[in-house]
Design an enzyme around this catalytic site. Sequence first.
Site, PDB file in Angstrom:
ATOM      1  N   TRP A  21       0.887  -1.318  -0.066  1.00  0.00           N
ATOM      2  CA  TRP A  21       0.046   0.105   0.075  1.00  0.00           C
ATOM      3  C   TRP A  21       0.980   1.210   0.085  1.00  0.00           C
ATOM      4  CZ3 TRP A  21      -4.717   2.069   0.197  1.00  0.00           C
ATOM      5  CH2 TRP A  21      -4.979   3.543   0.495  1.00  0.00           C
ATOM      6  N   MET A  22       0.411   2.277  -0.729  1.00  0.00           N
ATOM      7  CA  MET A  22       1.100   3.306  -0.641  1.00  0.00           C
ATOM      8  C   MET A  22       0.088   4.725  -0.370  1.00  0.00           C
ATOM      9  SD  MET A  22       3.515   5.285  -3.631  1.00  0.00           S
ATOM     10  CE  MET A  22       2.052   5.802  -4.756  1.00  0.00           C
ATOM     11  N   ASN A  23       0.355   5.831   0.390  1.00  0.00           N
ATOM     12  CA  ASN A  23      -0.566   7.010   0.018  1.00  0.00           C
ATOM     13  C   ASN A  23       0.449   8.321  -0.003  1.00  0.00           C
ATOM     14  OD1 ASN A  23      -0.812   5.990   3.076  1.00  0.00           O
ATOM     15  ND2 ASN A  23      -1.107   8.211   3.412  1.00  0.00           N
ATOM     16  N   ASP A  24       0.600   9.323   0.637  1.00  0.00           N
ATOM     17  CA  ASP A  24       1.070  10.384   0.280  1.00  0.00           C
ATOM     18  C   ASP A  24       2.460  10.652   0.006  1.00  0.00           C
ATOM     19  OD1 ASP A  24      -1.500  10.824   1.871  1.00  0.00           O
ATOM     20  OD2 ASP A  24      -0.345  11.714   3.322  1.00  0.00           O
ATOM     21  N   TRP A  48      -4.314   0.392   3.966  1.00  0.00           N
ATOM     22  CA  TRP A  48      -3.363   1.268   4.573  1.00  0.00           C
ATOM     23  C   TRP A  48      -2.996   0.478   5.931  1.00  0.00           C
ATOM     24  CZ3 TRP A  48      -3.516   3.122   9.755  1.00  0.00           C
ATOM     25  CH2 TRP A  48      -2.641   4.459  10.018  1.00  0.00           C
ATOM     26  N   PHE A  80       4.331   8.864  10.171  1.00  0.00           N
ATOM     27  CA  PHE A  80       2.963   9.707   9.097  1.00  0.00           C
ATOM     28  C   PHE A  80       4.003  10.596   8.390  1.00  0.00           C
ATOM     29  CE2 PHE A  80      -1.164   9.018  11.615  1.00  0.00           C
ATOM     30  CZ  PHE A  80      -0.921   7.601  11.408  1.00  0.00           C
ATOM     31  N   ARG A 153      -0.238  17.163  12.573  1.00  0.00           N
ATOM     32  CA  ARG A 153       0.587  16.173  11.804  1.00  0.00           C
ATOM     33  C   ARG A 153       0.993  16.954  10.418  1.00  0.00           C
ATOM     34  NH1 ARG A 153      -4.563  13.652  11.707  1.00  0.00           N
ATOM     35  NH2 ARG A 153      -5.562  13.639   9.585  1.00  0.00           N
ATOM     36  N   ASP A 154       1.895  16.228   9.664  1.00  0.00           N
ATOM     37  CA  ASP A 154       2.163  16.406   8.482  1.00  0.00           C
ATOM     38  C   ASP A 154       3.311  17.589   8.515  1.00  0.00           C
ATOM     39  OD1 ASP A 154       0.614  14.215   8.050  1.00  0.00           O
ATOM     40  OD2 ASP A 154      -0.792  15.548   7.127  1.00  0.00           O
ATOM     41  N   GLU A 206      -4.946  18.706   5.854  1.00  0.00           N
ATOM     42  CA  GLU A 206      -3.691  17.813   5.786  1.00  0.00           C
ATOM     43  C   GLU A 206      -2.662  18.260   5.110  1.00  0.00           C
ATOM     44  OE1 GLU A 206      -5.493  13.342   6.975  1.00  0.00           O
ATOM     45  OE2 GLU A 206      -5.739  13.830   4.748  1.00  0.00           O
TER      46      GLU A 206
HETATM   47  C1  FRU Z   1      -3.099  12.233   4.324  1.00  0.00           C
HETATM   48  C2  FRU Z   1      -2.791  11.472   5.511  1.00  0.00           C
HETATM   49  C3  FRU Z   1      -1.666  12.318   6.544  1.00  0.00           C
HETATM   50  C4  FRU Z   1      -1.241  11.382   7.327  1.00  0.00           C
HETATM   51  C5  FRU Z   1      -1.061  10.098   6.396  1.00  0.00           C
HETATM   52  C6  FRU Z   1      -1.153   8.939   7.268  1.00  0.00           C
HETATM   53  O1  FRU Z   1      -3.686  11.420   3.538  1.00  0.00           O
HETATM   54  O2  FRU Z   1      -4.068  11.324   6.434  1.00  0.00           O
HETATM   55  O3  FRU Z   1      -2.552  13.628   7.301  1.00  0.00           O
HETATM   56  O4  FRU Z   1       0.020  11.872   7.967  1.00  0.00           O
HETATM   57  O5  FRU Z   1      -1.957  10.376   5.546  1.00  0.00           O
HETATM   58  O6  FRU Z   1      -0.834   7.936   6.504  1.00  0.00           O
END
Ligand code: FRU
Length: 494
Positions: A21-24, A48, A80, A153-154, A206
């Site tokens: 899995w991949m996100n940001d 996730w 994160f 976060r972030d 975010e």
């Molecule tokens: C955005 C998010 C961020 C968080 C991350 C967790 O897509 O919800 O705010 O740091 O993904 O994977």
Amino acid sequence: MQQLATDIFRPTMHFTPPFGWMNDPNGLVYINGEYHLFYQYYPYGNKWGPMHWGHAVSSNLLNWEHLPPGLVPDETGMCFSGSAVIDWKNSSGLFNDAEQPGVMAFYTACIAPSNGTDGVQMQSLAYSRDGGFSWEKFEQNPILANPGLKDFRDPKVIWHDESQHWIMVITEGQEIGFYRSADLKSWEKSSTFGHEEGAHDTLPWECPDLFPIQLEGSYETYWVLIVGVQGGSFAGGSGTQYFIGQFDGESFVNHHEPETVLWLDYGRDYYAAQTWSDVADGSRVAIAWMSNWQYANEVPTRNWRSAMSAPRSMKLCKMDSGLRLLSEFPKEWGLETQTHPSSGTSLNQGQFLKLSDSYQAGVVNATFTLETGSELKIAPFGNESLVYIVCRSETGYLLTTKRVIADEGEENYQKTFASNVTLELPKNDELNLVALIDRCSSELLLQQGEFCVTDLSFDSYVSGYELTCIKGTVKLASLNFCAQSAVNPIIKAA
Ligand code: FRU
């Protein structure tokens, strides 16, 4: 290990994780001629899970080499989203005897209790002495403890030359907190931005980003603040907005009226955009997660999930609608298109044109003029799974994106993936289009990149890019096309 992109949905011109899995996108930094891309990664499943920072590098933003994860979760928390910078002057004091400038990564450590309650989010740092390839977590983490916020976060860190300070912007619920530091380790809060500004929803903001950018054709500099809106975007669900304004090292002042909402992309699948730090020629290149939290965990791919958008280089221009960011595909790609034999001709009602009939990536670069009342259908996959209807009204062009579910998927995906969204383009005689299609996505950069529209589509029965005149006449003032061979089929892993 080498892995071939044999999977029918695995893009050939977009970054995907080798598996899992991949996100940001995270920690985007340019070091020694290479673009480092870290990303939210769960290698042990296709949904996730406990977040790692996956890692890849590229010298041309197209062919990526996979590297072992940069950060992995441990007792100090999951890793994160966040950012990275080169500590050129050793402000942190961590690199006294280092052979090359140190690199600092800022991430949100999240410790989640096993009883399903919300995790505690705090900002932490990791550093690298070898140009970003191996990382150590800082012993005195966290560098910013949680001030009592559920969503904290972030962190995005940048150098602010005028005040000679490092700046960190962080999500604080539906606002952005601004912090400053001299040594990258101790931070003090200077302001908050966002209350009643831009697009809000019930979900947190975010993944902020902040950078200066010169207005094209002038010596004026503006500041851009990018903010992800988890729900309530233009096309529904997650989307990326931006603000243009001024930043004095302490607070950000929006140049537009608070209710103005500017979108980096008007499609369903462009989220958590971030820009590369420390790029040698100072250019601003963004990349986003090409998905949407509404259905990301359920799209019909199997051993990998999610691709990044194409990288886009951005410039700030004064348009009829005001100051806007304009996007284009990176010059590093050297995309070349050939004039299509139909360029300069017209399509009348019922006539259609197929630009390619193979199932691979392609780039269209075209200018169309439609008579008032005329309608053009653009079908990137040659079927109904994703179509754009362009219609010329008295007031300008209207672009309606229609997406239907084309392949099997899980229940929530079946409910949320379809869309029908209309975007109004300001009055203009011509419709200018640069489009990139890949195995499961279409990205349109319209009107010189002022309006971008990115959408996924999963259909195993595609037959090539098609243009159809539904009504009236469509003049193909210029039409260029290039079928890209699978440029990124081999994914190298260390
Ligand atoms: C955005 C998010 C961020 C968080 C991350 C967790 O897509 O919800 O705010 O740091 O993904 O994977």
